[in-house]
Design a protein around this motif. Structure first.
Motif, PDB file in Angstrom:
ATOM      1  N   ILE A  95      78.883  10.765  12.113  1.00 51.44           N
ATOM      2  CA  ILE A  95      78.773   9.524  11.342  1.00 51.44           C
ATOM      3  C   ILE A  95      77.424   8.856  11.577  1.00 51.44           C
ATOM      4  O   ILE A  95      76.776   8.370  10.642  1.00 51.44           O
ATOM      5  CB  ILE A  95      79.921   8.566  11.712  1.00 51.44           C
TER       6      ILE A  95
ATOM      7  N   PHE B 136      74.602  10.612   9.686  1.00 57.93           N
ATOM      8  CA  PHE B 136      74.620  10.345   8.244  1.00 57.93           C
ATOM      9  C   PHE B 136      74.262   8.890   7.945  1.00 57.93           C
ATOM     10  O   PHE B 136      73.558   8.617   6.963  1.00 57.93           O
ATOM     11  CB  PHE B 136      75.996  10.656   7.668  1.00 57.93           C
TER      12      PHE B 136
ATOM     13  N   ALA C 290      76.451  16.422   7.918  1.00 56.77           N
ATOM     14  CA  ALA C 290      77.057  15.472   8.863  1.00 56.77           C
ATOM     15  C   ALA C 290      78.488  15.882   9.188  1.00 56.77           C
ATOM     16  O   ALA C 290      78.936  15.779  10.340  1.00 56.77           O
ATOM     17  CB  ALA C 290      77.034  14.063   8.277  1.00 56.77           C
TER      18      ALA C 290
ATOM     19  N   THR D 296      82.192   8.795   6.789  1.00 56.83           N
ATOM     20  CA  THR D 296      80.942   9.110   6.093  1.00 56.83           C
ATOM     21  C   THR D 296      81.045   8.723   4.616  1.00 56.83           C
ATOM     22  O   THR D 296      80.071   8.236   4.026  1.00 56.83           O
ATOM     23  CB  THR D 296      80.596  10.608   6.218  1.00 56.83           C
TER      24      THR D 296
ATOM     25  N   LEU E  39      75.545  14.541   3.610  1.00 56.25           N
ATOM     26  CA  LEU E  39      76.975  14.332   3.833  1.00 56.25           C
ATOM     27  C   LEU E  39      77.637  15.619   4.309  1.00 56.25           C
ATOM     28  O   LEU E  39      78.470  15.612   5.227  1.00 56.25           O
ATOM     29  CB  LEU E  39      77.634  13.849   2.541  1.00 56.25           C
TER      30      LEU E  39
END
Length: 451
Positions: free
Chosen positions: A399, A402, A231, A303, A228
């Motif tokens: 996005i 991830f 990303a 995300t 996360l």
């Protein structure tokens, strides 16, 4: 040159207002997160809490510094492009390029110093709020007391000064090599050339963002917390790279814009296309923070949406790390998005108000106020549309990386309401700022502006 810089700030303070506001907000953000280092070093703070506070301060402070430098550089570039006539007169009077550079850097240092000192009070309040938010989700023990100490006192102003000087140096590189003749003609054709250095740097940063997304999708597959974070870095890096390349994209849409708007809005469309062609840098000064705002808000919120949807599908309950990431994400998005929004508004206002003489000359040769308002509105719409598209592309890279890492698929749950809300906010802010500032620029009589 320092005395000249002080006189410039004293008698032309309105020209530096937009820069001061951006520096002040940047200083508040950087100083607030720097205070977390002091809090981590406080007595009675456990090793785990100290590690969390240091990690948050370093991560957010690092990306915040990069975004602040980027925002300040775009604002200072715009400000100095509107004073090329003044710089030309200094060169004609015998000032050397090095002296011009010291003048610009001197002004930047004074503005940064004042802004950093005034930012201390708000930074203390925001720092307390950040700690309270982290404690409310259980990431930091409730017994940890907030501390605003030596690190924040020294690092906040010094980092702000560093960011401002970096932005000034970036501006000086473009200004110091102009001859007096070129400087006098620069306002007429500002931004007609896009430097190779800017293109190379923009492409390099864009490739860094794409690489981060690829690493997220492959190496970090299944690593929710770390994936996360990376990303988000992918989205921000892509946004900065595309923002640097935004003049290229703006020039690419001039032809279609000219073709469409001439048939719909006549003279206003012609003026809008002509102004973007000749003043690409000024339009890009609005487009760049739009890209940052759109990308940062979209990649951060979506995300989290992918993460939450995957947790529900797997029957998992949010862990303490997940809750912490969500809290931190909302803090980052909120603070930096506000900064980007203010940069958008300031750049838009500074652009329009700096064109008073241009508007007066256009009216002198027959353009009506309505045509000029229509022209600036079309320019703002073009800047917003290009910024939103590029910001969305940047966000999509982060996005997608991830989503593949977390779910093994590039499919993303639509959830358009959040995205539409982001677009509405940035469009309303930009268009309203452009409309109001254009009305102010046209308020004075034509002859008063020319003389």
């Amino acid at each position: 040159m320092l005395g000249l810089a002080m006189n410039s700030l004293r008698f032309q303070w309105s020209r530096f207002t937009a820069t001061f506001i951006n520096v002040f907000l940047g200083a508040v953000i950087l100083t607030a997160f720097a205070s977390l280092f002091d809090t981590a070093a406080g007595s009675g703070v456990s090793a785990s809490d100290a590690s969390s506070l240091n990690t948050i301060a370093a991560a957010v402070g690092g990306w915040g510094l990069l975004i602040v430098v980027f925002g300040l550089a775009s604002t200072m570039r715009l400000s100095n492009s509107q004073r090329q006539g003044d710089l030309a007169l200094l060169k004609a009077a015998g000032a050397t390029p090095a002296q011009i550079g010291r003048l610009i850097v001197g002004e930047a240092i004074v503005v940064a110093l004042i802004a950093a000192l005034l930012a201390v009070g708000p930074a203390v309040l925001i720092g307390r709020g950040i700690l309270s938010a982290l404690q409310s989700t259980g990431q930091i023990a409730g017994s940890v007391d907030y501390t605003f100490g030596l690190i924040a006192t020294a690092a906040g102003p010094s980092i702000t000064m560093l960011a401002m000087i970096a932005a000034a140096v970036i501006t000086v590189r473009r200004t110091r090599h102009l001859s007096a003749k070129d400087a006098l003609s620069q306002p007429v054709a500002d931004g007609s050339k896009i430097t190779k250095t800017r293109v190379v740097v923009g492409v390099a940063i864009l490739l860094v963002g794409i690489s981060c997304a690829a690493v997220t999708a492959t190496v970090l597959e299944g690593e929710g917390f770390l994936a996360l974070s990376v990303a988000g870095q992918a989205g921000i890096a892509c946004a900065i790279g595309l923002a640097l390349l935004s003049p290229v994209f703006l020039r690419a849409v001039i032809g279609p814009l000219d073709f469409l708007t001439r048939r719909v809005s006549g003279a206003s469309g012609y003026l809008a296309a002509s102004n973007i062609r000749r003043r690409t840098d000024q339009t890009a000064a609005i487009t760049m923070p739009v890209i940052i705002f759109t990308a940062l808000a979209t990649v951060s919120l979506y995300t989290l949406k992918v993460q939450n949807s995957a947790n529900v599908a797997d029957g998992l309950v949010l862990s303490a790390d997940d809750e912490g990431v969500q809290t931190l994400t909302f803090i980052i998005v909120g603070m930096i998005a506000v900064f980007a929004a203010i940069v958008v508004i300031n750049n838009c206002v500074a652009t329009m108000l700096g064109r008073r003489a241009e508007f007066a000359l256009a009216r002198k040769i027959g353009a009506t106020p309505a045509q000029l308002r229509g022209s600036t509105m079309l320019e703002s719409v073009c800047a917003v549309v290009v910024g939103i598209v590029l910001g969305t592309v940047a966000a999509a890279v982060g996005i997608a990386g991830f989503a593949y890492s977390r779910t093994g698929s590039l499919a993303i749950e639509p959830g358009p309401l959040t995205y539409v809300l982001i677009l509405v906010i940035i469009a309303v802010l930009t268009l309203a700022a452009g409309r109001i500032s254009t009305a102010r620029a046209l308020a004075k009589p034509m002859l008063a502006e020319i003389t």
